[in-house]
Design a protein around this motif. Structure first.
Motif, short mmCIF file in Angstrom:
data_model
loop_
_atom_site.label_atom_id
_atom_site.label_comp_id
_atom_site.label_asym_id
_atom_site.label_seq_id
_atom_site.Cartn_x
_atom_site.Cartn_y
_atom_site.Cartn_z
N ALA A 168 6.52 17.10 31.07
CA ALA A 168 6.47 16.88 32.52
C ALA A 168 6.52 15.39 32.84
CB ALA A 168 5.21 17.51 33.10
N ILE A 169 5.86 14.60 32.02
CA ILE A 169 5.87 13.15 32.20
C ILE A 169 7.21 12.56 31.77
CG2 ILE A 169 4.77 10.97 31.56
CD1 ILE A 169 2.22 12.68 30.95
N ALA A 170 7.70 12.99 30.61
CA ALA A 170 8.93 12.43 30.07
C ALA A 170 10.16 12.79 30.90
CB ALA A 170 9.12 12.92 28.63
N LEU A 171 10.15 13.97 31.50
CA LEU A 171 11.35 14.46 32.19
C LEU A 171 11.27 14.41 33.70
CD1 LEU A 171 12.04 17.56 29.90
CD2 LEU A 171 13.04 15.27 29.75
N GLY A 172 10.10 14.09 34.23
CA GLY A 172 9.95 13.97 35.68
C GLY A 172 10.96 13.05 36.32
N PRO A 173 11.25 11.88 35.73
CA PRO A 173 12.22 10.97 36.35
C PRO A 173 13.61 11.58 36.52
CG PRO A 173 10.90 9.81 34.72
CD PRO A 173 10.57 11.27 34.58
N TYR A 174 13.90 12.66 35.79
CA TYR A 174 15.21 13.32 35.91
C TYR A 174 15.15 14.55 36.81
CZ TYR A 174 15.68 10.35 31.82
OH TYR A 174 15.67 9.27 30.98
N GLY A 175 14.02 14.75 37.46
CA GLY A 175 13.89 15.90 38.34
C GLY A 175 13.70 17.21 37.60
N ILE A 176 13.26 17.12 36.36
CA ILE A 176 13.05 18.32 35.54
C ILE A 176 11.55 18.63 35.51
CG2 ILE A 176 13.34 19.38 33.28
CD1 ILE A 176 15.62 17.30 32.81
N ARG A 177 11.19 19.79 36.02
CA ARG A 177 9.78 20.20 36.06
C ARG A 177 9.46 21.04 34.82
NH1 ARG A 177 8.60 23.74 39.18
NH2 ARG A 177 10.64 24.54 39.81
N CYS A 178 8.27 20.83 34.26
CA CYS A 178 7.87 21.53 33.04
C CYS A 178 6.47 22.11 33.23
CB CYS A 178 7.86 20.56 31.85
SG CYS A 178 9.47 19.80 31.53
N ASN A 179 6.36 23.41 33.10
CA ASN A 179 5.10 24.11 33.28
C ASN A 179 4.95 25.18 32.21
OD1 ASN A 179 4.14 22.99 36.01
ND2 ASN A 179 6.21 23.68 36.50
N SER A 180 3.75 25.74 32.12
CA SER A 180 3.54 26.84 31.19
C SER A 180 2.75 27.95 31.87
CB SER A 180 2.80 26.38 29.92
OG SER A 180 1.50 25.91 30.23
N VAL A 181 2.93 29.15 31.36
CA VAL A 181 2.08 30.27 31.74
C VAL A 181 1.21 30.60 30.53
CG1 VAL A 181 3.53 31.28 33.53
CG2 VAL A 181 3.92 31.91 31.13
N MET A 182 -0.01 31.07 30.82
CA MET A 182 -0.96 31.42 29.77
C MET A 182 -1.37 32.88 29.94
SD MET A 182 -3.46 28.12 29.50
CE MET A 182 -2.97 26.71 28.51
N PRO A 183 -0.59 33.78 29.37
CA PRO A 183 -0.95 35.20 29.48
C PRO A 183 -2.24 35.51 28.73
CG PRO A 183 1.35 34.91 28.82
CD PRO A 183 0.69 33.58 28.68
N GLY A 184 -2.95 36.49 29.25
CA GLY A 184 -4.10 37.04 28.55
C GLY A 184 -3.65 38.20 27.68
N THR A 185 -4.37 39.31 27.73
CA THR A 185 -4.01 40.47 26.92
C THR A 185 -2.96 41.27 27.68
OG1 THR A 185 -6.24 40.53 25.99
CG2 THR A 185 -4.88 42.49 25.71
N ILE A 186 -1.72 41.15 27.22
CA ILE A 186 -0.59 41.82 27.85
C ILE A 186 -0.13 42.93 26.91
CG2 ILE A 186 1.70 41.53 28.86
CD1 ILE A 186 -0.48 39.83 30.21
#
Length: 260
Positions: free
Chosen positions: A178-196
């Motif tokens: 998210a920090i490295a790619l923010g200047p290029y308009g690239i957003r980086c996130n994660s999901v944290m599933p529980g017991t699926i």
């Protein structure tokens, strides 16, 4: 239509959460590149499964292609991106989802189990993210990367000493990207599933007592479904989340807070 006319790559798309992400993305207007692997696994031939996903997406009026490849191999990410560009002209979203979790005790864990889990879950996420990000940068129009981490990034598991570090790594990878790619308009996130409830943990949850225990510890009172996670991935990938980056979204029915 949160992803109208976007091009989305989904790794580990033949089953479980990956399959749900791919179909949900198509339902929200995306064209999809489906990555899958494991055809040599005698217990699970993924080619019929991936054909079903292709058919599902076609029935929604969207386009999709399937690209076989092990994300643990360095060249697979680049091959996926090339296939997406050749077929659809660009890459707008990466859902880095491929992962394995062969439950095993710690003290006698064979090195190959640890190394394979690390290679698929963490190294694979790095290589695919790097390839997609370079394409997004070259396009100059930004993009979104959503990785499937896990509640296991935050809590331990006695039979998951090889798995939990990889999911913590995926979470950390998205924060740093998210920090490295923010200047290029690239957003980086994660999901944290529980017991699926997926075939990844079907054997483990076949123990009715264990299944009942998890259901009791989940405030919403049920195991998660792959679609529960997919809807959150699509939101984070969409312009509705245009100011969200470096975030980790728990998708666990409240299980994590109830474990504290």
């Amino acid at each position: 239509m949160l992803l109208k006319d976007k091009v989305v790559i989904v790794t580990g798309a033949s089953r479980g959460i990956g399959r749900a992400i791919a179909v949900t993305a198509a339902r929200e207007g995306a064209d999809v590149v489906l990555n899958y692997w494991g055809d040599n696994d005698a217990t699970y031939n993924r080619r019929p499964a991936i054909r079903e996903v292709l058919d599902n997406i076609a029935s929604l009026g969207r386009r999709a292609i399937a690209v076989e490849g092990n994300v643990a191999e360095r060249d697979t990410g680049a091959a996926l991106v090339k296939a997406a560009v050749d077929a659809f002209g660009r890459v707008d979203v990466l859902a880095s989802n491929a992962g394995i979790c062969p439950f095993h005790a710690f003290l006698d864990m064979p090195p190959e189990v640890f190394e394979t889990t690390m290679a698929v879950n963490l190294h694979g996420a790095f290589y695919v993210t790097q390839a997609a990000a370079n394409q997004m940068k070259a396009q100059g129009t930004g993009g979104a990367i959503v990785a499937t981490s896990s509640i296991s990034a935050l809590v331990g598991g006695g039979m998951q000493t090889h798995y939990t570090p990889t999911k913590a790594g995926v979470h950390s990878l998205m924060q740093s990207c998210a920090i490295a790619l923010g200047p290029y308009g690239i957003r980086c996130n994660s999901v944290m599933p529980g017991t699926i409830a997926t075939d990844l943990n079907a054997e483990d949850l076949s123990d009715t007592a264990k299944k009942a225990y998890f259901e009791k510890r989940i405030p919403l009172g049920r195991l998660g479904e792959p679609e529960d996670v997919a809807e959150c991935v699509v939101f984070l990938a969409s312009d509705r989340a245009r100011y969200v980056t470096g975030a980790a979204l728990l998708v666990d029915g409240g299980m994590f807070v109830n474990l504290q």
